[in-house]
Design an enzyme around this catalytic site. Structure first.
Site, PDB file in Angstrom:
ATOM      1  N   ARG A 106       9.405  17.530  30.733  1.00 34.45           N
ATOM      2  CA  ARG A 106       8.532  18.027  29.709  1.00 34.45           C
ATOM      3  C   ARG A 106       7.180  17.170  29.571  1.00 34.45           C
ATOM      4  O   ARG A 106       7.527  16.057  29.563  1.00 34.45           O
ATOM      5  CB  ARG A 106       9.200  18.233  28.352  1.00 34.45           C
ATOM      6  CG  ARG A 106       8.384  18.196  26.986  1.00 34.45           C
ATOM      7  CD  ARG A 106       9.305  18.323  25.826  1.00 34.45           C
ATOM      8  NE  ARG A 106       9.874  19.749  25.762  1.00 34.45           N
ATOM      9  CZ  ARG A 106      10.386  20.227  24.518  1.00 34.45           C
ATOM     10  NH1 ARG A 106      10.522  19.452  23.376  1.00 34.45           N
ATOM     11  NH2 ARG A 106      10.887  21.402  24.414  1.00 34.45           N
ATOM     12  N   ARG A 163      16.846  19.582  21.036  1.00 34.29           N
ATOM     13  CA  ARG A 163      17.481  20.747  21.828  1.00 34.29           C
ATOM     14  C   ARG A 163      17.479  20.538  23.086  1.00 34.29           C
ATOM     15  O   ARG A 163      18.599  21.118  23.959  1.00 34.29           O
ATOM     16  CB  ARG A 163      17.157  22.101  21.153  1.00 34.29           C
ATOM     17  CG  ARG A 163      18.013  22.571  19.823  1.00 34.29           C
ATOM     18  CD  ARG A 163      17.312  23.409  19.034  1.00 34.29           C
ATOM     19  NE  ARG A 163      16.171  22.473  18.535  1.00 34.29           N
ATOM     20  CZ  ARG A 163      16.310  21.911  17.319  1.00 34.29           C
ATOM     21  NH1 ARG A 163      17.237  21.737  16.667  1.00 34.29           N
ATOM     22  NH2 ARG A 163      15.192  20.948  16.877  1.00 34.29           N
ATOM     23  N   THR A 164      16.121  20.778  23.501  1.00 36.70           N
ATOM     24  CA  THR A 164      15.997  21.070  24.935  1.00 36.70           C
ATOM     25  C   THR A 164      16.526  19.920  25.871  1.00 36.70           C
ATOM     26  O   THR A 164      17.374  20.107  26.734  1.00 36.70           O
ATOM     27  CB  THR A 164      14.320  21.196  25.249  1.00 36.70           C
ATOM     28  OG1 THR A 164      13.956  22.288  24.379  1.00 36.70           O
ATOM     29  CG2 THR A 164      14.377  21.466  26.706  1.00 36.70           C
ATOM     30  N   LYS A 196       2.062   2.556  32.579  1.00 36.18           N
ATOM     31  CA  LYS A 196       1.635   1.521  33.266  1.00 36.18           C
ATOM     32  C   LYS A 196       0.431   2.346  34.112  1.00 36.18           C
ATOM     33  O   LYS A 196      -0.304   1.835  34.928  1.00 36.18           O
ATOM     34  CB  LYS A 196       2.473   0.818  34.477  1.00 36.18           C
ATOM     35  CG  LYS A 196       3.610   0.088  33.899  1.00 36.18           C
ATOM     36  CD  LYS A 196       4.560  -0.360  34.878  1.00 36.18           C
ATOM     37  CE  LYS A 196       5.448  -1.227  34.418  1.00 36.18           C
ATOM     38  NZ  LYS A 196       6.473  -1.261  35.868  1.00 36.18           N
ATOM     39  N   HIS A 226       7.328  27.493  28.238  1.00 32.52           N
ATOM     40  CA  HIS A 226       8.732  26.837  28.150  1.00 32.52           C
ATOM     41  C   HIS A 226       9.627  27.680  28.494  1.00 32.52           C
ATOM     42  O   HIS A 226      10.364  28.300  27.741  1.00 32.52           O
ATOM     43  CB  HIS A 226       8.882  26.389  26.402  1.00 32.52           C
ATOM     44  CG  HIS A 226       9.999  25.779  26.022  1.00 32.52           C
ATOM     45  ND1 HIS A 226      10.914  25.264  26.957  1.00 32.52           N
ATOM     46  CD2 HIS A 226      10.238  25.172  24.947  1.00 32.52           C
ATOM     47  CE1 HIS A 226      11.909  24.569  26.346  1.00 32.52           C
ATOM     48  NE2 HIS A 226      11.328  24.512  25.130  1.00 32.52           N
TER      49      HIS A 226
END
Ligand code: NCD
Length: 309
Positions: A106, A56-57, A85, A134
């Site tokens: 995120r 969703r986000t 890396k 959030h």
């Protein structure tokens, strides 16, 4: 909304009540006529840096930018970025800021969004930093509360499930504590109670209070809002604890029968077992509508941070 131009959003408290109200007013206008906004962000690029899974986000951010006529670049797992890396968050963000006008990030580590923001010269939005915050889920939750209940003050809000690791819980409390007369009813197993920083947050609010209980059924009748959450499996140190705790709070039609007629049930989703599918057809279950609101409020947020009228 010029005052949000160029700002970051790391936790809900970054925006004042007036700024939030302006954002929700704009989201309401967009929700009523999204097509009127389909050229507003032409020529702008959103970068979505997702070091942790999301449906969703990430997709609602991307849909929001595409519906504004802008474009999107990014990655949806750390494995397809230079993090593999050994590149630092600071260097990744610094580079991506050269290619984009706004960043949504995120990351599994708490505090990562703040590190990113320090190194970004374009607005950075925290799309979830570990078990911490959030804020755009909270904007989604608040827009839904405002549209459904008609107010953001004088509410008794029950939060159930994983209150320890659930970042959406921490952010919702951080945001709602600024409104008068908010009572939080915190329902969780002993091991998943809210962390102390969240309790301090409540105490620093506008007269907000909280009670902690393990008795969900007993608490149902006083709630205006029930915010259900998933037990955050990925943040547990061992699988046995997760299995022992995961099904402790399940909302079903029987528990719903104790609730007010106009209570609403929210859930940030994804749902696992904590809401029985039978509840979906109850008119008080608004979690899919909530997911849709997430796109509208992200459209409003992108426009505001970019300073687009
Ligand atoms: C939440 C999250 O990622 O914290 N999901 C979401 O963004 N809608 C809740 C969760 O994963 O349980």
């Amino acid at each position: 909304m010029a005052d949000l131009l160029g700002r970051n959003l790391l936790e809900p408290g970054d925006f004042s009540a007036e700024e939030l109200a302006g954002l929700f007013d704009l989201a309401d206008v967009i929700a009523d006529a999204p097509a009127d906004f389909d050229r507003r962000a032409v020529g702008k690029i959103l970068a979505t840096l997702f070091f942790e899974p999301s449906t969703r986000t990430r997709l609602s951010f991307e849909a929001a930018m595409l519906r504004l006529g802008g474009q999107v670049i990014g990655f949806s797992e750390a494995g397809s970025s230079s993090a593999m890396k050994g590149e630092s968050i600071a260097d990744t963000v610094r580079t991506v800021a050269c290619y984009s006008d706004i960043i949504a990030m995120r990351h599994p580590k708490e505090g990562s969004a703040r590190i990113g923001a320090i190194h970004s010269n374009v607005p950075l939005i925290n799309a979830g930093d570990g078990g911490h915050h959030h804020p755009t889920q909270t904007l989604t939750d608040m827009l839904t509360i405002r549209r459904k209940m008609g107010r953001l003050d004088n509410l008794t809000i029950g939060l159930a499930g994983d209150l320890k690791f659930g970042r959406t819980v921490h952010s919702l409390i951080n945001a709602m504590k600024i409104y008068p007369n908010i009572k939080f009813v915190l329902m969780s197993p002993e091991e998943l109670k809210v962390p102390d920083f969240v309790k301090y947050d409540i105490q620093s609010g506008n007269g907000s209070t909280f009670v902690e209980t393990t008795d969900m059924q007993g608490a149902m009748k006083e709630l205006d809002i029930l915010y259900m959450t998933r037990v955050q499996r990925e943040r547990f140190f061992n699988e046995e604890d997760y299995i022992r705790l995961k099904d402790r709070y399940i909302l079903d039609n029987d528990k719903m029968s104790y609730a007010k007629e106009d209570m609403i049930v929210l859930h940030p989703l994804p749902r696992v077992n904590e809401i029985a599918v039978e509840v979906d057809s109850d008119p008080r279950a608004v979690y899919f509508e909530q997911a849709k609101n997430g796109m509208f409020v992200r459209m409003a947020l992108i426009l505001s941070l970019l300073g687009i009228e």
